[in-house]
Design a protein around this motif. Structure first.
Motif, mmCIF file in Angstrom:
data_model
loop_
_atom_site.group_PDB
_atom_site.id
_atom_site.type_symbol
_atom_site.label_atom_id
_atom_site.label_comp_id
_atom_site.label_asym_id
_atom_site.label_seq_id
_atom_site.Cartn_x
_atom_site.Cartn_y
_atom_site.Cartn_z
ATOM 1 N N ALA A 178 0.846 -1.208 0.000
ATOM 2 C CA ALA A 178 0.000 0.000 0.000
ATOM 3 C C ALA A 178 0.879 1.255 0.000
ATOM 4 O O ALA A 178 0.571 2.248 -0.676
ATOM 5 C CB ALA A 178 -0.923 -0.006 1.217
ATOM 6 N N GLU A 179 1.987 1.205 0.749
ATOM 7 C CA GLU A 179 2.874 2.382 0.790
ATOM 8 C C GLU A 179 3.608 2.546 -0.547
ATOM 9 O O GLU A 179 3.920 3.665 -0.956
ATOM 10 C CB GLU A 179 3.881 2.267 1.949
ATOM 11 C CG GLU A 179 3.248 2.064 3.335
ATOM 12 C CD GLU A 179 2.800 3.356 4.019
ATOM 13 O OE1 GLU A 179 2.855 4.437 3.388
ATOM 14 O OE2 GLU A 179 2.369 3.273 5.196
ATOM 15 N N VAL A 180 3.883 1.458 -1.234
ATOM 16 C CA VAL A 180 4.502 1.541 -2.566
ATOM 17 C C VAL A 180 3.549 2.270 -3.522
ATOM 18 O O VAL A 180 3.940 3.207 -4.230
ATOM 19 C CB VAL A 180 4.843 0.137 -3.108
ATOM 20 C CG1 VAL A 180 5.346 0.221 -4.554
ATOM 21 C CG2 VAL A 180 5.882 -0.555 -2.220
ATOM 22 N N GLY A 241 -3.452 9.391 2.492
ATOM 23 C CA GLY A 241 -4.171 8.219 2.994
ATOM 24 C C GLY A 241 -4.042 8.010 4.492
ATOM 25 O O GLY A 241 -4.714 7.149 5.055
ATOM 26 N N HIS A 242 -3.186 8.801 5.146
ATOM 27 C CA HIS A 242 -2.883 8.515 6.550
ATOM 28 C C HIS A 242 -3.839 9.175 7.533
ATOM 29 O O HIS A 242 -4.007 8.674 8.634
ATOM 30 C CB HIS A 242 -1.441 8.896 6.877
ATOM 31 C CG HIS A 242 -0.443 7.883 6.391
ATOM 32 N ND1 HIS A 242 -0.299 7.576 5.052
ATOM 33 C CD2 HIS A 242 0.436 7.089 7.051
ATOM 34 C CE1 HIS A 242 0.645 6.645 4.922
ATOM 35 N NE2 HIS A 242 1.104 6.324 6.116
ATOM 36 N N THR A 243 -4.447 10.312 7.177
ATOM 37 C CA THR A 243 -5.351 10.953 8.128
ATOM 38 C C THR A 243 -6.637 10.130 8.225
ATOM 39 O O THR A 243 -7.086 9.788 9.320
ATOM 40 C CB THR A 243 -5.633 12.408 7.724
ATOM 41 O OG1 THR A 243 -4.368 13.052 7.530
ATOM 42 C CG2 THR A 243 -6.382 13.141 8.815
ATOM 43 N N LEU A 259 -4.158 -3.689 9.862
ATOM 44 C CA LEU A 259 -2.745 -3.323 9.789
ATOM 45 C C LEU A 259 -2.630 -1.892 9.268
ATOM 46 O O LEU A 259 -3.502 -1.409 8.546
ATOM 47 C CB LEU A 259 -1.986 -4.271 8.851
ATOM 48 C CG LEU A 259 -1.970 -5.742 9.249
ATOM 49 C CD1 LEU A 259 -1.222 -6.570 8.200
ATOM 50 C CD2 LEU A 259 -1.327 -5.917 10.629
ATOM 51 N N HIS A 260 -1.506 -1.252 9.626
ATOM 52 C CA HIS A 260 -1.290 0.134 9.205
ATOM 53 C C HIS A 260 -1.489 0.286 7.688
ATOM 54 O O HIS A 260 -2.208 1.176 7.228
ATOM 55 C CB HIS A 260 0.104 0.595 9.624
ATOM 56 C CG HIS A 260 0.480 1.935 9.085
ATOM 57 N ND1 HIS A 260 -0.059 3.107 9.580
ATOM 58 C CD2 HIS A 260 1.298 2.293 8.077
ATOM 59 C CE1 HIS A 260 0.441 4.124 8.893
ATOM 60 N NE2 HIS A 260 1.267 3.666 7.965
ATOM 61 N N GLY A 261 -0.873 -0.597 6.928
ATOM 62 C CA GLY A 261 -0.945 -0.482 5.473
ATOM 63 C C GLY A 261 -2.365 -0.679 4.949
ATOM 64 O O GLY A 261 -2.743 -0.097 3.921
#
Ligand code: NAD
Ligand code: ZN
Length: 363
Positions: A178-180, A241-243, A259-261
């Motif tokens: 997801a971070e990629v 995507g983090h907020t 999970l975080h991702g």
């Protein structure tokens, strides 16, 4: 691949590839000539002790229980006292061997031990390889929230050996992916196109596309960090995507249900849909993002995480508590199109609430 991170007086290399650990043995040994120690995730140590021992046969090791709970005051104290008892000194290094949890904990110990000793990152999860090992953010969690006590402390070297990903659970691999995808979505449409073609090979751990995707991700992060090390502006784009994602994670109570991702995947898709709803981004771009994530097997909607029950109000409350809040209004990272994210300050929480009310009722 070698990706340089250019920072005045503290530049370093990120070396990526299958077998990178063995290839970098000389540099790692040079950095650990003075009294040094390894801080390792205990699960990673169980599986991969041999690989690290082949490079560093004599360094003492401190094993840390795996899981987010190790980013605690208690572990910070225990590991710091052990590092001191082992005689680790300023000219020596802490070698972090594990995922983002160990990287953040060991990194924070290195930042504060004798007011700062060297740090070598050997990340073993996809998430830590493309994100947390590069950029110098270190932290532990407190009662008030995640990552609230920490320091900026850049590593001296990051060694990314893709071999370690072979033992990583599939769900953790996807979470890192997801971070990629995030790097493509926020700033590099060509990379996003490339992922549409080659993402499958990344996820089956084919060496060429995997190393390429990690190198592209690290280069994207390195460029942003070189521009804005302490997050005065542009670095905030990395929060795409983090907020939304943190709010969803918090509703999963950080207990591993999400999970975080996975939170980031849903959060990115939400940020894209919100951008469309606000008339900022073409709908086709949000669709492409959602399709790429879903094709990988990642969630893009709250309903995908069956066990998480929440309301729009609760999610907005979490978003307001997130540290990116300024005076009641929300700061979000939104999309103009794929590959072009921007920091959107002063977002009206009531519009976000309306959007989330629709989202939470989606099947
Ligand atoms: P993690 O470190 O908890 O690792 C996930 C799980 O995988 C753990 O159970 C671990 O034991 C296991 N594991 C690790 N490597 C393995 C391997 N090669 N084979 C088998 N199992 C393996 O989680 P993570 O996703 O790597 O990192 C999450 C943490 O990173 C969070 O605490 C987050 O706050 C932090 N983070 C920090 C930054 C930063 O810039 N510092 C950025 C993003 C995330
Ligand atoms: Zn993240």
């Amino acid at each position: 691949h070698t990706v340089p991170v250019a920072l005045p007086g503290k530049s370093y290399d990120v070396v990526i590839g299958r077998g990178a650990l063995g290839d970098q043995a000389g540099r790692i040994r040079a950095l650990t000539k003075n009294p040094s120690a390894i801080v390792a995730d205990e699960e990673v140590w169980k599986r991969h002790e041999k690989a690290l021992r082949a490079v560093l046969p004599d360094l003492p090791v401190i094993e840390v229980p795996s899981g987010e709970k190790s980013k605690s005051w208690a572990e910070f104290e225990r590991v710091s006292e052990l590092l001191l008892a082992m005689g680790v000194e300023r000219g020596g290094s802490v070698v972090a061997f594990g995922g983002g949890v160990v990287g953040d904990l060991a990194g924070f110990c290195a930042a504060t031990l004798r007011r700062g000793c060297k740090l070598v990152q050997v990340p073993t999860t996809l998430l830590s390889q493309v994100d947390s090992s590069v950029g110098g953010k270190t932290a532990i969690n407190t009662r008030a929230g995640k990552n609230l006590v920490g320091a900026f402390h850049q590593p001296s070297l990051v060694v990314i050996d893709t071999e370690f990903l072979g033992t990583l659970p599939r769900r953790e691999l996807l979470a890192g992916y997801a971070e990629v995808v995030k790097y493509g979505a926020l700033g590099d449409e060509a990379f996003f196109d490339w992922l549409e073609q080659h993402g499958g090979g990344v996820l089956t751990l084919d060496d060429a596309p995997l190393s390429e995707a990690i190198a592209k991700s690290c280069a994207a992060k390195a460029a942003i960090v070189a521009d804005d090390e302490k997050e005065a502006g542009k670095r905030a784009l990395l929060n795409l995507g983090h907020t939304f994602g943190h709010a969803i994670e918090a509703e999963g109570k950080y207990d591993g249900r999400i999970l975080h991702g996975e939170g980031v995947a849903i959060g990115m898709a939400m940020a894209a849909r919100f951008s469309v709803r606000e008339g900022l981004c073409p709908p086709g771009d949000a669709d492409r993002l959602e399709r790429l994530l879903r094709r990988a097997g990642l969630p893009t909607r709250l309903a995908d995480m069956g066990s998480i029950e929440t309301t729009a109000e609760r999610l907005v409350d979490h978003m307001k508590q997130d540290k990116k809040v300024e005076s009641g209004a929300l700061t979000l990272i939104l999309l103009r199109r794929l590959g072009d994210a921007f920091v959107a300050k002063d977002q009206d929480p009531s519009r976000v609430l309306d959007f989330l009310a629709e989202e939470t009722h989606l099947p």
